[in-house]
Design a protein around this motif. Structure first.
Motif, mmCIF file in Angstrom:
data_model
loop_
_atom_site.group_PDB
_atom_site.id
_atom_site.type_symbol
_atom_site.label_atom_id
_atom_site.label_comp_id
_atom_site.label_asym_id
_atom_site.label_seq_id
_atom_site.Cartn_x
_atom_site.Cartn_y
_atom_site.Cartn_z
ATOM 1 N N LEU A 195 -5.485 3.378 -2.536
ATOM 2 C CA LEU A 195 -4.672 3.461 -1.332
ATOM 3 C C LEU A 195 -4.052 4.854 -1.227
ATOM 4 C CD1 LEU A 195 -3.606 1.656 1.007
ATOM 5 C CD2 LEU A 195 -1.547 1.336 -0.373
ATOM 6 N N VAL A 223 6.920 0.591 1.994
ATOM 7 C CA VAL A 223 6.245 1.175 0.835
ATOM 8 C C VAL A 223 7.098 0.854 -0.400
ATOM 9 C CG1 VAL A 223 5.459 3.306 -0.255
ATOM 10 C CG2 VAL A 223 5.251 3.018 2.219
ATOM 11 N N PRO A 224 6.500 0.270 -1.425
ATOM 12 C CA PRO A 224 7.290 -0.077 -2.617
ATOM 13 C C PRO A 224 7.977 1.149 -3.217
ATOM 14 C CG PRO A 224 5.099 -1.046 -2.742
ATOM 15 C CD PRO A 224 5.094 -0.116 -1.570
ATOM 16 N N ARG A 255 7.088 2.790 -8.360
ATOM 17 C CA ARG A 255 5.745 3.381 -8.396
ATOM 18 C C ARG A 255 5.020 3.100 -9.704
ATOM 19 N NH1 ARG A 255 5.208 8.445 -5.041
ATOM 20 N NH2 ARG A 255 3.942 9.050 -6.818
ATOM 21 N N ARG A 308 1.404 2.027 -9.011
ATOM 22 C CA ARG A 308 0.918 2.522 -7.712
ATOM 23 C C ARG A 308 -0.598 2.621 -7.624
ATOM 24 N NH1 ARG A 308 3.508 7.474 -9.661
ATOM 25 N NH2 ARG A 308 1.871 8.914 -10.277
ATOM 26 N N ASN A 309 -1.292 2.771 -8.743
ATOM 27 C CA ASN A 309 -2.755 2.831 -8.698
ATOM 28 C C ASN A 309 -3.375 1.472 -8.381
ATOM 29 O OD1 ASN A 309 -2.796 5.558 -9.199
ATOM 30 N ND2 ASN A 309 -2.965 5.316 -11.402
ATOM 31 N N TRP A 320 -1.937 -0.538 -6.005
ATOM 32 C CA TRP A 320 -1.469 -0.918 -4.667
ATOM 33 C C TRP A 320 -2.630 -1.132 -3.712
ATOM 34 C CZ3 TRP A 320 2.918 3.135 -3.480
ATOM 35 C CH2 TRP A 320 4.009 2.888 -4.310
ATOM 36 N N THR A 321 -2.474 -2.099 -2.826
ATOM 37 C CA THR A 321 -3.400 -2.342 -1.725
ATOM 38 C C THR A 321 -2.559 -2.565 -0.469
ATOM 39 O OG1 THR A 321 -3.467 -4.731 -2.105
ATOM 40 C CG2 THR A 321 -5.151 -3.392 -3.217
ATOM 41 N N TYR A 322 -3.206 -2.536 0.670
ATOM 42 C CA TYR A 322 -2.508 -2.819 1.912
ATOM 43 C C TYR A 322 -3.351 -3.770 2.745
ATOM 44 C CZ TYR A 322 -0.353 -2.471 6.456
ATOM 45 O OH TYR A 322 0.250 -2.797 7.646
#
Length: 72
Positions: free
Chosen positions: A23, A58-59, A62, A65-66, A68-70
């Motif tokens: 993302l 956005v969280p 972090r 964070r790698n 994360w999806t949306y």
């Protein structure tokens, strides 16, 4: 004055899935004279689906964070 009325909305973020499957979150510059849509057209790779979201969505943590999806 005209440019200041059209400055990028810094309360928004542009999100898209990059070519590696991760993302990408684009944070517009504070004094950018472009609209958020213009920034997206400039910075998101051609043909890539993107979404404009509130920065608050956005969280803040972090740590993962790698991963994360949306999903709209």
């Amino acid at each position: 004055l005209w440019r200041s009325l059209n400055m990028t909305d810094t309360t928004k973020r542009i999100v898209y899935t990059n070519s590696e499957g991760g993302l990408t979150i684009v944070l517009p510059a504070k004094k950018c004279p472009l609209t958020i849509e213009e920034v997206a057209k400039k910075d998101v790779p051609s043909g890539t689906t993107y979404h404009i979201i509130d920065a608050a969505d956005v969280p803040s943590d972090r740590s993962f964070r790698n991963a994360w999806t949306y999903t709209p």
